[in-house]
Structures are given as C-alpha cells and as structure tokens.
Design a protein around this motif. Sequence first.
Motif, PDB file in Angstrom:
ATOM      1  N   LYS A 217       0.638  -1.023   0.084  1.00  0.00           N
ATOM      2  CA  LYS A 217      -0.026  -0.234   0.056  1.00  0.00           C
ATOM      3  C   LYS A 217       0.595   1.535   0.579  1.00  0.00           C
ATOM      4  N   ARG A 218       1.773   1.076   0.878  1.00  0.00           N
ATOM      5  CA  ARG A 218       2.861   2.232   0.808  1.00  0.00           C
ATOM      6  C   ARG A 218       4.072   2.402  -0.742  1.00  0.00           C
ATOM      7  N   TYR A 220       2.561   1.364  -3.656  1.00  0.00           N
ATOM      8  CA  TYR A 220       1.809   1.213  -4.698  1.00  0.00           C
ATOM      9  C   TYR A 220       2.052   2.643  -5.449  1.00  0.00           C
ATOM     10  N   ASP A 221       1.648   3.462  -5.428  1.00  0.00           N
ATOM     11  CA  ASP A 221       1.853   4.966  -6.009  1.00  0.00           C
ATOM     12  C   ASP A 221       3.496   5.073  -6.225  1.00  0.00           C
ATOM     13  N   ARG A 222       4.655   5.353  -5.376  1.00  0.00           N
ATOM     14  CA  ARG A 222       5.850   5.890  -5.766  1.00  0.00           C
ATOM     15  C   ARG A 222       6.970   4.321  -6.980  1.00  0.00           C
ATOM     16  N   ASP A 223       5.989   3.326  -6.682  1.00  0.00           N
ATOM     17  CA  ASP A 223       6.690   2.224  -7.340  1.00  0.00           C
ATOM     18  C   ASP A 223       5.471   1.058  -7.322  1.00  0.00           C
ATOM     19  N   PRO A 224       4.702   1.057  -8.515  1.00  0.00           N
ATOM     20  CA  PRO A 224       4.113  -0.291  -8.541  1.00  0.00           C
ATOM     21  C   PRO A 224       4.388  -1.287  -8.520  1.00  0.00           C
ATOM     22  N   ALA A 227       4.749  -2.664  -5.824  1.00  0.00           N
ATOM     23  CA  ALA A 227       4.301  -2.738  -5.027  1.00  0.00           C
ATOM     24  C   ALA A 227       3.396  -4.397  -5.187  1.00  0.00           C
TER      25      ALA A 227
END
Length: 384
Positions: A217-218, A220-224, A227
């Motif tokens: 979850k942490r 997800y946005d910066r390194d899909p 994730a």
Amino acid sequence: MGKTMRRAVRATGHLLLAAAMAFGVWIFVCVLLITAVGTLALVGAWMLPETVLLIRRIAGAKRKTTAAWTGVRIPEAYQPLTGTTRERFRTAVHDPGTLTDFRWMVAYYLYGALVFLALPLWPIGLVVDGVWSGLLRRQPVVLPLIVRIADLEADWSTALLKPSPKAVLARRVEELAATRADAIAAHGAELRRIERDLHDGAQARLVALSMRIGLAKRAYDRDPEAARKLLDEAQDQAEQALTELRQVVRGIHPPILSDRGLVGAVRALAASSGLRVSIEDDGLDEGVRAPAAVEAAAYFVVAESLTNAAKYSGSPRAEVRLTRTRRGLRVRVSDVEGRGGAEESGGSGLLGMRRRVAALDGTVDVSSPVGGPTVIEVELPCVW
C-alpha cells in the motif's frame, strides 16, 4: 485306548503340577502363621503386603496351569500395592482379590490331598485298563478317571480363583480412572500441538501477509512494480497459510472422513504413504458407518502406523485390514517385511495411539519382534 492314554498322560502332568503346588501351599502355611503373628503384634505389619504379593504370585501360577489344562483364561483383578507401608497395608487388607486368593489357598490346603491320591492311579490304570481293554475288549475305566479328577481339580480352582464382582468392579474403576487421565493428557497434548501449529505456522504466515500488504500500500503510488511484487508475495503467503490451516483442521478431524468415509480415507492415506499398501475392508458395507469418534481414531491409527512403517520399518509394503465385529471395529496394520523392534518409548507415536484408543475404551496390541514384522491390532468398541 491310544487317545485315552494321551489324555491321561496330560491329566497326570497337570496333577503332578497341582501336587507340587499343593505341597508348596502346605509349606506356605508357616509363612501365613508368621505373618499373622507379626501383624497382630504390630511390629510385623510390614510383612502383610509382602505376603499378599507372594500369594498373588502363587495364585497367578495356578491360574496359568489351570488355563493350560482347560483352555480358558482365568482373569485377575488386583489393586496395585504401592505407596507407603500404611497405604500398602490398607490396600492389601481391603482388596477383594486378597480374600479370593486366601479362600482358594485354604480350600487348596484341604482338597490338595485328592491330587496326591489320584497320582497312583496311573500305574494301576495301565495294568487294569490294559487287561480290561486288551483281553476283554472293554472300554478303559481307570485312565478316564484320572482325566475326570484333573477336570474336577481344574473346575474347583477356576471357581475359587475367579475374581468376585466387587473385585472386577474395583479393577474396572481403576482402569477407567487411568483411561480418563490418559485421555486428558492426550487432549492436552493435542491442544498444545494445535496451538503450536497455529502459532508457528498459520499465524506467522498471516503476520507476514499483513506486513507485505502494508508495504504494498505504501509503495503503490511511487513504485507500482515493487507493490505488485509485494502483492504477489502476499498471495503466496495467503496460500501457504491456507495450506497450513487445512493441515491443522485435518489433524483435528480429517474432512475426508466426512466426505469419503473410513475406507475411502484410508485408501487416500495408503496412496500418499509411499508404500505399496493392500487394504481389506471386511464387513464394512456401504452406508453403514461407525460413530465419528471411532472413525477418527481408526483413521489416526492407520495414519500413524503407515507413517511409522515408512520411516522405520524398511519394508516397501504394508497391509491394512478393517473389520466390522459384533463389538465394534477392528483395525490391523502390518508392515509385512519390516525389521521389527518397535518400542513405545522410542518416539514412534505408539503411546499417543494408545491414549487416543483408550479414550474410547478400546485396546491396542502391538507385536514387533526383532526381525519383524510389526503388527498393530486395535479394537474400538461401538454400536453399529
């Protein structure tokens, strides 16, 4: 004449043993008198339990010789003489088996003379019956009398040595108390095993799963990509946790028993055992099921036995036989070509098997001579 003579020879051997025991009982009266005097004087009270133990051994020897003649085992029902001197004294006095053995010994002291009177009949019988049947073509008379005396002596001993209903009840209460203690111990061990499996297995997997989902979850946005990798790992952890939960559930009550019945479950065990297993299911008709607790115990007996056979026996094959009896279910497992020498203290699971079966008032018989094979027979009482 030949058959009669053979039976007379056996009867004479039985009477010779009976005569030797009767002579020993007459001598043992001195021990009883010394014990009685010592007990009444209090200083020799410790002698009573020891004397009772000697009487038990003598009575036990008589039970064996009588059973050898009649072919019928005479059961024993004694309370264990353990603890302090006071406790052993109290048990020896109040044990119904003590009165039974003492009554037999007193009676044997009296009717033992009959045994000595019967011994001279053998040479007399050879002469009389030889003439009677050889010359006069009549049935022998004296030699059958020897057999009849041996039968009479065995009948008296059986009647006198058979434990009283009170003694049988007392022994049964002790057995049930021991069985209950074993069942509680087995239940506690099973709970600890389940707790350990859940804590070290599924719980650890779920904790790791939660951590990976949090990290995913942490990230997800910066390194899909990272994730996605964490989610893949979390999925693997979830599948492993489910697998371990299924194993725990299978250890409590195998679902396959409910789905396929005992025979089907045993066939599944055999297929995954790594051995060539032949299975016979005598008397287990389709649609007739034993109680769930009995099926579960039988399943675990087979599972434990096949596991032991695969690990320790060195045999490539095994045999399993499930038999429906009038009293319940009989399970027999043999490793066929195993090396034998199984010991309950060796960590082979036999003790746990005994406890599980004893909780259902069943019996376990293990035969494992050195050189094999190891044969485990279990009787599980139930109503069909």
